[in-house]
Design a protein around this motif. Structure first.
Motif, PDB file in Angstrom:
ATOM      1  N   GLU A  87       8.862  -1.489   3.052  1.00  0.00           N
ATOM      2  CA  GLU A  87       7.908  -2.071   2.111  1.00  0.00           C
ATOM      3  C   GLU A  87       7.426  -3.439   2.593  1.00  0.00           C
ATOM      4  O   GLU A  87       6.262  -3.804   2.414  1.00  0.00           O
ATOM      5  CB  GLU A  87       8.547  -2.162   0.722  1.00  0.00           C
ATOM      6  N   GLU A  88       8.346  -4.195   3.221  1.00  0.00           N
ATOM      7  CA  GLU A  88       7.935  -5.495   3.765  1.00  0.00           C
ATOM      8  C   GLU A  88       6.984  -5.310   4.947  1.00  0.00           C
ATOM      9  O   GLU A  88       6.016  -6.061   5.105  1.00  0.00           O
ATOM     10  CB  GLU A  88       9.169  -6.301   4.184  1.00  0.00           C
ATOM     11  N   MET A  89       7.233  -4.294   5.757  1.00  0.00           N
ATOM     12  CA  MET A  89       6.286  -3.991   6.846  1.00  0.00           C
ATOM     13  C   MET A  89       4.895  -3.695   6.277  1.00  0.00           C
ATOM     14  O   MET A  89       3.886  -4.211   6.772  1.00  0.00           O
ATOM     15  CB  MET A  89       6.757  -2.760   7.629  1.00  0.00           C
ATOM     16  N   ALA A  90       4.859  -2.849   5.238  1.00  0.00           N
ATOM     17  CA  ALA A  90       3.576  -2.451   4.664  1.00  0.00           C
ATOM     18  C   ALA A  90       2.879  -3.625   3.988  1.00  0.00           C
ATOM     19  O   ALA A  90       1.646  -3.694   3.960  1.00  0.00           O
ATOM     20  CB  ALA A  90       3.784  -1.316   3.666  1.00  0.00           C
ATOM     21  N   ALA A  91       3.673  -4.559   3.453  1.00  0.00           N
ATOM     22  CA  ALA A  91       3.077  -5.707   2.765  1.00  0.00           C
ATOM     23  C   ALA A  91       2.492  -6.707   3.764  1.00  0.00           C
ATOM     24  O   ALA A  91       1.391  -7.237   3.570  1.00  0.00           O
ATOM     25  CB  ALA A  91       4.115  -6.370   1.876  1.00  0.00           C
ATOM     26  N   TYR A  92       3.237  -6.973   4.857  1.00  0.00           N
ATOM     27  CA  TYR A  92       2.817  -8.019   5.800  1.00  0.00           C
ATOM     28  C   TYR A  92       2.054  -7.467   7.008  1.00  0.00           C
ATOM     29  O   TYR A  92       1.405  -8.221   7.733  1.00  0.00           O
ATOM     30  CB  TYR A  92       4.042  -8.808   6.270  1.00  0.00           C
ATOM     31  N   ARG A  93       2.163  -6.177   7.263  1.00  0.00           N
ATOM     32  CA  ARG A  93       1.428  -5.510   8.342  1.00  0.00           C
ATOM     33  C   ARG A  93       1.505  -6.244   9.682  1.00  0.00           C
ATOM     34  O   ARG A  93       0.485  -6.712  10.205  1.00  0.00           O
ATOM     35  CB  ARG A  93      -0.030  -5.304   7.942  1.00  0.00           C
ATOM     36  N   PRO A  94       2.697  -6.397  10.241  1.00  0.00           N
ATOM     37  CA  PRO A  94       2.803  -7.040  11.559  1.00  0.00           C
ATOM     38  C   PRO A  94       2.029  -6.248  12.609  1.00  0.00           C
ATOM     39  O   PRO A  94       1.977  -5.012  12.569  1.00  0.00           O
ATOM     40  CB  PRO A  94       4.309  -7.016  11.840  1.00  0.00           C
ATOM     41  N   ARG A  95       1.409  -6.967  13.546  1.00  0.00           N
ATOM     42  CA  ARG A  95       0.558  -6.327  14.558  1.00  0.00           C
ATOM     43  C   ARG A  95       1.167  -6.358  15.951  1.00  0.00           C
ATOM     44  O   ARG A  95       0.579  -5.840  16.898  1.00  0.00           O
ATOM     45  CB  ARG A  95      -0.813  -7.015  14.594  1.00  0.00           C
ATOM     46  N   SER A  96       2.301  -7.009  16.110  1.00  0.00           N
ATOM     47  CA  SER A  96       2.929  -7.099  17.434  1.00  0.00           C
ATOM     48  C   SER A  96       4.440  -7.022  17.260  1.00  0.00           C
ATOM     49  O   SER A  96       4.966  -7.153  16.147  1.00  0.00           O
ATOM     50  CB  SER A  96       2.566  -8.424  18.106  1.00  0.00           C
ATOM     51  N   LEU A  97       5.137  -6.819  18.375  1.00  0.00           N
ATOM     52  CA  LEU A  97       6.601  -6.769  18.312  1.00  0.00           C
ATOM     53  C   LEU A  97       7.169  -8.091  17.833  1.00  0.00           C
ATOM     54  O   LEU A  97       8.162  -8.120  17.095  1.00  0.00           O
ATOM     55  CB  LEU A  97       7.170  -6.406  19.686  1.00  0.00           C
ATOM     56  N   ASP A 114       0.836  -1.193   0.000  1.00  0.00           N
ATOM     57  CA  ASP A 114       0.000   0.000   0.000  1.00  0.00           C
ATOM     58  C   ASP A 114       0.878   1.254   0.000  1.00  0.00           C
ATOM     59  O   ASP A 114       1.650   1.495   0.939  1.00  0.00           O
ATOM     60  CB  ASP A 114      -0.900  -0.006   1.230  1.00  0.00           C
ATOM     61  N   ALA A 115       0.777   2.057  -1.059  1.00  0.00           N
ATOM     62  CA  ALA A 115       1.668   3.209  -1.224  1.00  0.00           C
ATOM     63  C   ALA A 115       1.470   4.245  -0.123  1.00  0.00           C
ATOM     64  O   ALA A 115       2.433   4.863   0.353  1.00  0.00           O
ATOM     65  CB  ALA A 115       1.447   3.845  -2.597  1.00  0.00           C
ATOM     66  N   GLU A 116       0.217   4.443   0.299  1.00  0.00           N
ATOM     67  CA  GLU A 116      -0.047   5.438   1.336  1.00  0.00           C
ATOM     68  C   GLU A 116       0.573   5.017   2.668  1.00  0.00           C
ATOM     69  O   GLU A 116       1.155   5.832   3.394  1.00  0.00           O
ATOM     70  CB  GLU A 116      -1.557   5.632   1.499  1.00  0.00           C
ATOM     71  N   LEU A 117       0.500   3.724   2.973  1.00  0.00           N
ATOM     72  CA  LEU A 117       1.095   3.228   4.211  1.00  0.00           C
ATOM     73  C   LEU A 117       2.618   3.356   4.156  1.00  0.00           C
ATOM     74  O   LEU A 117       3.253   3.760   5.140  1.00  0.00           O
ATOM     75  CB  LEU A 117       0.689   1.775   4.451  1.00  0.00           C
ATOM     76  N   VAL A 118       3.215   3.013   3.004  1.00  0.00           N
ATOM     77  CA  VAL A 118       4.664   3.154   2.854  1.00  0.00           C
ATOM     78  C   VAL A 118       5.065   4.611   3.068  1.00  0.00           C
ATOM     79  O   VAL A 118       6.063   4.916   3.729  1.00  0.00           O
ATOM     80  CB  VAL A 118       5.128   2.656   1.469  1.00  0.00           C
ATOM     81  N   ALA A 119       4.273   5.530   2.530  1.00  0.00           N
ATOM     82  CA  ALA A 119       4.588   6.955   2.688  1.00  0.00           C
ATOM     83  C   ALA A 119       4.554   7.367   4.150  1.00  0.00           C
ATOM     84  O   ALA A 119       5.405   8.142   4.625  1.00  0.00           O
ATOM     85  CB  ALA A 119       3.607   7.788   1.873  1.00  0.00           C
ATOM     86  N   ARG A 120       3.581   6.853   4.915  1.00  0.00           N
ATOM     87  CA  ARG A 120       3.505   7.193   6.338  1.00  0.00           C
ATOM     88  C   ARG A 120       4.700   6.605   7.106  1.00  0.00           C
ATOM     89  O   ARG A 120       5.249   7.244   8.005  1.00  0.00           O
ATOM     90  CB  ARG A 120       2.186   6.685   6.935  1.00  0.00           C
ATOM     91  N   LEU A 121       5.079   5.380   6.739  1.00  0.00           N
ATOM     92  CA  LEU A 121       6.244   4.757   7.388  1.00  0.00           C
ATOM     93  C   LEU A 121       7.516   5.547   7.072  1.00  0.00           C
ATOM     94  O   LEU A 121       8.377   5.731   7.939  1.00  0.00           O
ATOM     95  CB  LEU A 121       6.389   3.307   6.925  1.00  0.00           C
TER      96      LEU A 121
END
Length: 600
Positions: free
Chosen positions: A563-573, A531-538
């Protein structure tokens, strides 16, 4: 340390310090050799993770590791990245005050530093060598080791003296790592640095996602503008041969609405640093630069590299195009090729302050580049073959994608070879073309060449056509360029086949102008875009965190990690710890902030 304990420790450091669950291709044999105490020369493609190959063994072996690095900015970036990963690294260099350097040295002596970065000049100072010999040095690594060959013969002679480290630290393993080393460079590194006692590990040179294109140079500025307009909103690097051309090209692109920034050695350190940081941190920025820019640059999504002028060698070309497509997505390398550039490069070689043997080697390297530009076969085969790597046709270069057309030009080739032979194999393509077309200049008349039987025998062709024929005869191995002879042509062994009629010569016709973008991009398909918008916020968060720590943005996390964070969207540490590039220290320092954005 037993093998099981060693492997356990190795993978623990890989995970905790660097945030990786497994090694990349080619890394582990290098790491194992250095942990075992063996000398290593490692040749790895750009973006393959060379730094980890000596940083990880240094942490496993314990003690103090010395890293020889060529540039202050490169040292500072690597030290900043290591510190953010929770590792005790420092650099001593002229960019810091004496008080700061003394304080760092005291920490080194106390054993509080694990990796110390130094320039070759500072390391090879007798007082520094004597001081380091009293410390538990566990490993010495020479980063960007091709500088031994490229710079040691001219303005940084201390690179040639690094071989003295073998005697100063006889029981300490030496590592030399680089992405660019042809056979001559490798042999010189092996001889000068290791005295021949080294394990050479070559991990391959191919970057298949980069499409290779060479275009005949006509109006370089207009061609560059067209190439950039065809790639709107993409990050790219444009190399020019001089500071003046850098400024002119950047200004022209800015006039077209492109966010283009200049970078060359004539700018202040602050200006260069600001432009580099903007390029690294923001999307769609085009850097117009001399070769002063690029070493150690870690930006994963550079979509193209354009050479507005011919580089000095295939080594330089390979190193510079390697800054494109480090994320594995399709990217372009486009070179504008003109013979005037080649003459300029030859003049540079002749004016170098080095011995004649060195000039001869540099001239041969330039001719290898000319052969790459003039080839009628797959460019990647020629490029990889230069580094000793065999390959088949790549399907991702201009020759493979739009195969050239040929005509039989054997009679013209024989006439050209006869002219080379008749004039004593002493002249270059431009002068020979004058003779073949009957151009009776003062020089020609003064040498009496207007009275040759072959003078004007090729007047049915234009002068530029004869220059093309002569260049292709060189590229195909019928003629050779004499190193140090101002481009004079001589007969190669293969010419005998044309002379006796057992071979024919096929002249390549000028290729059509390149088609649209669809025809150009046939590399490996890109992975699904996050998601491009999420990558931009990161990236915005990363920029703020980096600014607060006064470090480049990529030192916090690379684009690939975001980009890997935005693709997989981890929810915890725990889930975030599984993302590539998130080590233990960075997870603790930055994990909560990034999870907050990911969980919005």
């Amino acid at each position: 340390m037993g093998q099981i304990d060693q492997d356990s420790r190795k993978f623990a450091v890989l995970r905790e310090a660097f945030g990786f669950a497994a090694f990349r291709a080619g890394q582990e044999p290098i790491v194992d050799a250095l942990i075992d105490g063996r000398n290593v020369l490692a040749i790895m493609p750009t973006g393959a993770g060379k730094s980890l190959c000596y940083q990880l063994p240094a942490l496993v072996r314990g003690g103090l590791a010395i890293v020889v690095s060529p540039l202050i900015a490169l040292m500072d970036d690597q030290v900043a990245a290591l510190k953010l990963a929770g590792l005790a690294a420092e650099a001593i260099h002229s960019g810091k005050t004496r008080e700061v350097n003394v304080a760092i040295w005291r920490r080194v002596v106390r054993g509080a530093v694990r990796l110390l970065y130094l320039s070759p000049e500072r390391l090879m100072a007798p007082r520094m060598l004597a001081a380091l010999r009293r410390l538990p040095v566990c490993l010495i690594a020479i980063d960007e080791a091709h500088c031994i060959s490229q710079w040691g013969h001219s303005f940084r002679a201390d690179y040639l003296g690094l071989g003295a480290l073998r005697e100063a630290f006889p029981d300490v393993p030496l590592a030399a790592v680089t992405a660019t080393a042809d056979r001559a460079t490798r042999d010189e590194i092996c001889d000068r640095l290791f005295g021949g006692a080294v394990e050479t590990i070559v991990c391959g040179f191919d970057r298949p996602n980069i499409r290779l294109t060479v275009l005949a140079k006509s109006n370089a500025q207009r061609q560059i503008e067209r190439l950039v307009r065809e790639r709107p909103g993409e990050s790219g690097i444009i190399y020019r041969i001089s500071r003046r051309k850098v400024e002119e090209t950047a200004a022209a692109l800015q006039g077209l609405g492109v966010r283009a920034l200049p970078y060359h050695a004539g700018m202040s350190v602050a200006e260069r640093a600001a432009n580099q940081e903007t390029f690294l941190a923001e999307a769609g920025v085009v850097m117009v630069a001399t070769v002063a820019f690029g070493m150690g640059i870690d930006k994963s999504n550079v979509r193209y590299v354009i050479h507005g002028d011919v580089p000095g060698s295939l080594e330089a070309y390979y190193q510079e195009i390697g800054r494109a497509g480090r994320d594995g997505a399709p990217s372009d390398a486009v070179m504008l090729y003109g013979r005037e550039d080649v003459r300029t490069r030859r003049r540079f070689i002749e004016e170098q302050d080095c011995d004649e043997e060195r000039k001869r080697i540099e001239a041969l390297r330039l001719e290898a580049l000319v052969g790459f530009c003039e080839t009628t076969s797959c460019r990647r085969q020629v490029l990889l073959g230069y580094f000793g790597e065999a390959s088949g046709p790549c399907g991702n270069c201009d020759i493979c994608l739009v195969p050239p057309q040929f005509v039989d030009a054997t009679p013209a080739a024989r006439l050209a070879i006869d002219m080379v032979r008749t004039t004593g194999e002493r002249y270059g393509a431009v002068y020979l073309a004058d003779l073949l077309t009957g151009e009776a200049s003062e020089t020609v008349i003064g040498r009496g060449h207007d009275r040759l039987p072959l003078f004007g025998a090729g007047a049915d062709r234009r002068r530029s056509e004869w220059q093309t024929i002569l260049r292709q005869l060189v590229a195909d191995g019928y003629l050779a360029v004499e190193p140090g002879g101002y481009g004079s042509l001589s007969l190669a062994d293969r010419a005998a086949g044309l002379i006796d009629g057992t071979e024919t010569f096929r002249l390549r016709l000028e290729p059509p102008k390149p088609g649209g973008r669809r025809a150009r991009r046939r590399a490996t398909p890109a992975p699904p875009a996050p998601d491009a918008e999420l990558v931009a916020r990161l990236k915005s968060l990363r920029r703020d965190l980096a600014a607060a720590r006064n470090v480049p943005a990529y030192v916090v996390f690379t684009d690939r990690t975001l980009e890997e964070m935005a693709a997989y969207r981890p929810r915890s540490l725990d889930e975030l710890a599984g993302v590539r590039g998130v080590g233990t220290a960075k997870l603790a320092a930055f994990g909560p902030a990034f999870l907050s954005v990911l969980n919005e």
